[in-house]
Design an enzyme around this catalytic site. Sequence first.
Site, PDB file in Angstrom:
ATOM      1  N   ASP A   8     -84.768 -19.191  17.743  1.00  0.00           N
ATOM      2  CA  ASP A   8     -84.818 -20.225  16.703  1.00  0.00           C
ATOM      3  C   ASP A   8     -85.222 -21.504  17.427  1.00  0.00           C
ATOM      4  OD1 ASP A   8     -84.306 -22.248  14.903  1.00  0.00           O
ATOM      5  OD2 ASP A   8     -82.154 -21.837  14.711  1.00  0.00           O
ATOM      6  N   LYS A  70     -90.614 -30.847  17.239  1.00  0.00           N
ATOM      7  CA  LYS A  70     -91.086 -29.889  16.223  1.00  0.00           C
ATOM      8  C   LYS A  70     -91.867 -30.593  15.116  1.00  0.00           C
ATOM      9  CE  LYS A  70     -89.083 -26.227  13.404  1.00  0.00           C
ATOM     10  NZ  LYS A  70     -87.841 -25.497  13.196  1.00  0.00           N
ATOM     11  N   GLU A 147     -88.082 -19.139   8.896  1.00  0.00           N
ATOM     12  CA  GLU A 147     -86.628 -19.280   9.113  1.00  0.00           C
ATOM     13  C   GLU A 147     -85.812 -18.661   7.967  1.00  0.00           C
ATOM     14  OE1 GLU A 147     -86.526 -23.476   9.800  1.00  0.00           O
ATOM     15  OE2 GLU A 147     -87.481 -23.230  11.740  1.00  0.00           O
ATOM     16  N   ASP A 169     -81.027 -24.623   3.773  1.00  0.00           N
ATOM     17  CA  ASP A 169     -81.001 -24.925   5.202  1.00  0.00           C
ATOM     18  C   ASP A 169     -80.963 -26.433   5.430  1.00  0.00           C
ATOM     19  OD1 ASP A 169     -81.453 -25.260   7.894  1.00  0.00           O
ATOM     20  OD2 ASP A 169     -83.145 -23.888   8.014  1.00  0.00           O
TER      21      ASP A 169
END
Length: 592
Positions: A8, A70, A147, A169
């Site tokens: 992850d 990211k 994800e 999330d």
Amino acid sequence: METIIGIDLGTTNSAVCVIRDGKPAMIKDADGSAILPSVVGLDSQGRLLVGQPARNQAILAPERTVKSIKRKMGQDTTVTMADTKYSPQEISAIFLRTLKDRAAQELGRPVSKAVITVPAFFNETQREATRQAGELAGLEVVRIINEPTAASLIYEAKADHRERLLVYDLGGGTFDVSIVQVEDGVVEVLSSHGDTHLGGDDFDELLLNFVCQRFQEQHKLDLREIPTARSRLLQAVEEVKKQLSFDACVELNEEFIAERDETPLHLKMELYRNEYEEMIEPLLKKTIQCVDDSLQDARLHAKDIDKIILVGGSSRTPLVQQMLESQLSQTPHQEIDPDLCVAMGAAVQGALIAGQDVGAVLVDITPHTLGVQCRGYVHNMPSVYQFSPIIHRNTALPATRSELYSTMFRGQPAVEVNVFQGENVDVRNNQFIGGFVLDGLDESADAGNEILCRFDLNLDGMLIVTAIERSTGLEKRLTIKNAITEFRAEGHEEARARLAEMFGDRTSPVSATRHPVPEESQLPEGERVAIKEAIQLIAKATNLLPHVGEEDVQEIQELIEQLEDAIANHSLSDLGRYHERLEDIVFYLQEA
Ligand code: AMP
């Protein structure tokens, strides 16, 4: 068989997992942490820092530290770290390499293949950049998966029927929600929405501002303007925020936080979950809007969702769970650590590709919600039967949670703690599993004397219930063995009948939890009796509310409030007046 690791690669944190003996096993660092903060830096001597050490220097040495890379993946840009420029892929490769080495060390053999997760909204360029980062780290990226797909795999890897899941999330810096469909092991993302600048970091800032403003009012000093104090406080409030997910009230204690005229200043204050929830509620409402939008895009209704899965550290916030539950009318699943389930799902995908057998991930959870009876509202009606959950169903064990309650009137000598298990808002529809009275409360206290109720539930299903008067530390506890035994339908009916009898439903008076009759009170006898009778009458009137017309409801509610005020103010004349009026209405309605 070659191991394909699951990674992850997150904005705030990253993690790596492998399948061992058919089960996901997180790989931990030397300190036992499975989480690698996605922060990289160079120290003053130019040595590489990855993870927590880099995070620690982030505020003091931003020119030598890189966070949240990211967000830049796939962009034709560079970031500068100590005068050298790096591409986003290079920085990401540092995390991947760190995680790869950790896995190799743990497994005792080299690792060369990985499944890496990306957000569902990542475009092809961003995915390609992630793949390149993997290659730079010496990894063959056998698959890039979404994800939410990974999170679904951990819950539904073996589903042989169609399941629709909503994956919510909420991480440190980003939020996304996806609706996925799992059928015969194939996961499809039906819709996805989110906000790339919403997460736990925003909550930390809100809490920081709140604390600093309070401190400024007291000491005329803005801690946000002192970099060392700000960075220290930011870490401290993050810890407080996390603790508020489990406790209703947390103390923030930072000694020597600043100095004025050579006098050290200390910061000590209590932060309450309800204050914190008020701060973050507007942001959480935005996430709920995204949930609605994704349902609409997938052309689905709340009832079409089979499971809600919580991912990301910030989804541990109880208000998140409450808002989702009230919006979608089902309890979210949180039995698998929301920080780790994406990496675990990536490892499951890796194992499936490698042809490895993967068993179901079993965790011990509580199958029912555990809570106490309190005075509040049931179906929008004032009621003494409100169920106030403390440990929600599907919570992983062991679990410790606390909630804050308060007394109803000045000089209240005791509170009754009645513990129930079940899912109904009305305790009479749940199962009573134990109770006690915390007496000897400070009788000089005003109404609103705080009582903390803590539940500790261990792996054997033993529940320790502790009630503490916060101002004095007076404490009483009860141990309930087998608190999570099965709650069967017949037990349910029995419990219902037993309770109805205990509470003397309709015909005889009810004793109100949290507002017990002041038997040992030092109040004058006349007042004690009047209060006792008023509480009984309130309970009787409250019971009638669901069965009467709108006009009567309004009148009864007003009278209940007036009577409660009279109790709180110890006003005997008001007590008599409102008691008489409410009694007349109750008598008339019971006769009708
Ligand atoms: P992630 O990006 O998924 O690793 O999530 C990191 C975020 O989750 C950070 O903002 C953490 O402060 C937050 N977080 C971690 N644990 C908790 C908790 N128990 N309650 C609330 N937020 C948490």
